[in-house]
Design a protein around this motif. Sequence first.
Motif, mmCIF file in Angstrom:
data_model
loop_
_atom_site.group_PDB
_atom_site.id
_atom_site.type_symbol
_atom_site.label_atom_id
_atom_site.label_comp_id
_atom_site.label_asym_id
_atom_site.label_seq_id
_atom_site.Cartn_x
_atom_site.Cartn_y
_atom_site.Cartn_z
ATOM 1 N N ASN A 460 77.863 55.892 80.131
ATOM 2 C CA ASN A 460 77.043 54.816 79.575
ATOM 3 C C ASN A 460 77.758 54.233 78.357
ATOM 4 N N MET A 461 78.304 53.027 78.504
ATOM 5 C CA MET A 461 79.022 52.365 77.416
ATOM 6 C C MET A 461 78.139 51.384 76.663
ATOM 7 N N THR A 462 76.834 51.408 76.919
ATOM 8 C CA THR A 462 75.906 50.503 76.251
ATOM 9 C C THR A 462 75.226 51.193 75.079
ATOM 10 N N ASN A 465 69.487 53.684 75.997
ATOM 11 C CA ASN A 465 69.268 54.808 76.901
ATOM 12 C C ASN A 465 68.976 54.298 78.301
ATOM 13 N N MET A 466 69.359 55.057 79.309
ATOM 14 C CA MET A 466 69.160 54.667 80.701
ATOM 15 C C MET A 466 68.539 55.820 81.486
ATOM 16 N N PRO A 467 67.202 55.950 81.474
ATOM 17 C CA PRO A 467 66.582 56.977 82.321
ATOM 18 C C PRO A 467 66.876 56.676 83.796
ATOM 19 N N PHE A 468 67.237 57.696 84.561
ATOM 20 C CA PHE A 468 67.607 57.465 85.952
ATOM 21 C C PHE A 468 67.073 58.597 86.826
ATOM 22 N N GLU A 469 67.027 58.294 88.099
ATOM 23 C CA GLU A 469 66.647 59.291 89.097
ATOM 24 C C GLU A 469 67.781 59.423 90.092
ATOM 25 N N VAL A 470 68.204 60.642 90.367
ATOM 26 C CA VAL A 470 69.227 60.876 91.374
ATOM 27 C C VAL A 470 68.562 61.518 92.583
ATOM 28 N N ARG A 471 68.870 61.011 93.759
ATOM 29 C CA ARG A 471 68.253 61.479 94.996
ATOM 30 C C ARG A 471 69.311 62.016 95.952
ATOM 31 N N TRP A 477 65.677 64.137 91.133
ATOM 32 C CA TRP A 477 65.682 64.721 89.797
ATOM 33 C C TRP A 477 65.875 63.593 88.795
ATOM 34 N N ARG A 478 65.200 63.689 87.656
ATOM 35 C CA ARG A 478 65.253 62.628 86.656
ATOM 36 C C ARG A 478 65.854 63.143 85.348
ATOM 37 N N TYR A 479 66.773 62.330 84.808
ATOM 38 C CA TYR A 479 67.378 62.622 83.520
ATOM 39 C C TYR A 479 67.491 61.329 82.718
ATOM 40 N N ASN A 480 67.765 61.471 81.443
ATOM 41 C CA ASN A 480 67.980 60.318 80.579
ATOM 42 C C ASN A 480 69.455 60.250 80.208
ATOM 43 N N LEU A 481 70.112 59.150 80.575
ATOM 44 C CA LEU A 481 71.504 58.924 80.209
ATOM 45 C C LEU A 481 71.511 58.222 78.858
ATOM 46 N N LYS A 482 71.853 58.969 77.818
ATOM 47 C CA LYS A 482 71.770 58.422 76.473
ATOM 48 C C LYS A 482 72.781 57.303 76.248
ATOM 49 N N ALA A 483 72.473 56.450 75.285
ATOM 50 C CA ALA A 483 73.420 55.425 74.867
ATOM 51 C C ALA A 483 74.719 56.084 74.423
ATOM 52 N N GLU A 484 75.830 55.430 74.734
ATOM 53 C CA GLU A 484 77.154 55.902 74.311
ATOM 54 C C GLU A 484 77.353 57.370 74.664
ATOM 55 N N SER A 485 77.350 57.636 75.945
ATOM 56 C CA SER A 485 77.438 59.032 76.380
ATOM 57 C C SER A 485 78.100 59.151 77.738
ATOM 58 N N ILE A 486 78.481 60.375 78.059
ATOM 59 C CA ILE A 486 78.917 60.735 79.406
ATOM 60 C C ILE A 486 78.112 61.961 79.814
ATOM 61 N N GLN A 487 77.653 61.974 81.072
ATOM 62 C CA GLN A 487 76.794 63.052 81.549
ATOM 63 C C GLN A 487 77.246 63.475 82.936
ATOM 64 N N THR A 488 77.191 64.770 83.191
ATOM 65 C CA THR A 488 77.503 65.302 84.520
ATOM 66 C C THR A 488 76.270 66.053 85.039
ATOM 67 N N VAL A 489 75.769 65.580 86.185
ATOM 68 C CA VAL A 489 74.654 66.217 86.860
ATOM 69 C C VAL A 489 75.214 67.058 87.999
ATOM 70 N N GLN A 490 74.749 68.303 88.110
ATOM 71 C CA GLN A 490 75.147 69.173 89.212
ATOM 72 C C GLN A 490 73.950 69.493 90.073
ATOM 73 N N ILE A 491 74.163 69.498 91.375
ATOM 74 C CA ILE A 491 73.129 69.863 92.335
ATOM 75 C C ILE A 491 73.713 70.931 93.239
ATOM 76 N N GLN A 492 72.936 71.991 93.446
ATOM 77 C CA GLN A 492 73.442 73.127 94.216
ATOM 78 C C GLN A 492 72.336 73.708 95.082
#
Length: 493
Positions: A460-462, A465-471, A477-492
Amino acid sequence: MKVIYSVLAILALGACSNEELNLKASSVETTSSGERWSEVETYEGNPTWVIEIDETETYQTITGFGGAFTESTSHLLMKLSPELRAEVLKAYFDSSGCDYTLCRTHINSSDFSLKSYSYAPVEGDLALAHFSIEEDRDDIIPIIKQAQGISQSGFKLIASPWTAPPWMKDNRAWFGGKLLPEYYSVWGEFFSKYVEAFQSEGIDIWAVTVENEPLGNDSHWESMHYTPAEMREFVVNHLSPSFEQHGIDAKILVYDQNKGAELEEWSEALLTDSVLKANIYGTAVHWYNSTYDWFPASLQRTHELAPNHHIISTEACVDAEVPHWRDDAWYWKKEATDWGWDWASPETKHYHTKYVPAYRYARDIIGDLNNWVEGWVDWNMVLDRQGGPNHAQNWCIAPVIADTTLNEVYYTPLYYVIGHFSKFIRPGAVRVALDGYERDGIMTTCFKNEDGSYALVLLNMTDANMPFEVRLNGQAWRYNLKAESIQTVQIQN
């Protein structure tokens, strides 16, 4: 895979799950506000956007991620206390750290060496009777071997020459010039001797590039020029036959310079040659043609010309900058400049704007991965507070900065950015398609690991915040992608 399970165990407190299919998700983030691989809580509100993982559409398979064992890096590590040296190598190669699996080193000296040197210093030594890797015994070899002892996963090693010995070149200099045709076979044998010498030290060379940056540089440091035709001649009639004669199975990568128009030109010349294609593994690329553009068209064209061959990004760094010591905020600000800020030609100047270092790393890695690149290798793993040592005074920044006088190191935000990929996207992972992921200022990529787990990386280069849902397969599953951040979601499973 053992590494993925250990990471998920650490994040278990923040995981959410679907009991019916026993899928679990967890997420970590690194942000401009100070989080570093920090656990992310699930988001309870409504998402701004939805990302659907489509595992039915697949692309390339990952080789790995990592950095380079330069003499500069190795020399600095050897000057640290044994305890701190082990800490840094563990940070890079242990599963608790970045867990690097693809690295690079230089054949003969590079700009990030303490001096110019060659393993064949004796002029006219056509039989290479005086060939020796003694120059590397004080630093590069012991550091690689220590990293081997730390890594649970193991790592592949790419080796690249910056130049042949000056006595083999038409200008008889370390900088610029070309390999004389009468020395093509000797230079091919030189590669074989190098691979065998490192093998005798217990270090396997997985691949070589024919030449680091064959288009050359402006004579500040070691270099040697090739045309596509000359590189083809050397590989087909000298390097590949030498490897075959000596029973060497190291892979050969061509080009090894910047993405963009030059990559397309070289790909058109080399990857349309059926004889050459039979002798090479693929193409190596660098990122220095722009501070923001990853040149997807050139990567796509390279893949189209040789879909069964491979593309590896072998070098990237924050260049033409002196490191900022213990100043995380700088790495998240649009203040860095590169070589092109001062020296680019007028027609390419627009590619060399000021940039945010953390974004440049994540943006280039995601852009490359989404355009068929299978491995991504950073440049120096460790540099000092000046951006060296470097006999060419070509100062750059590394993810880890060392002050050997104080016996201290600084893990910059760049270290954590790379880890969002190297920790969670493992060798053998396959890129899968995503639907609904495009947003201004947002970049994403997703891979399925060999153990069946998924790694979704979001940048997220903005400033919002960008709340999102990954399907995935009907679960969400829902997470919040914070402003100026990088996030890694894992699914297992």
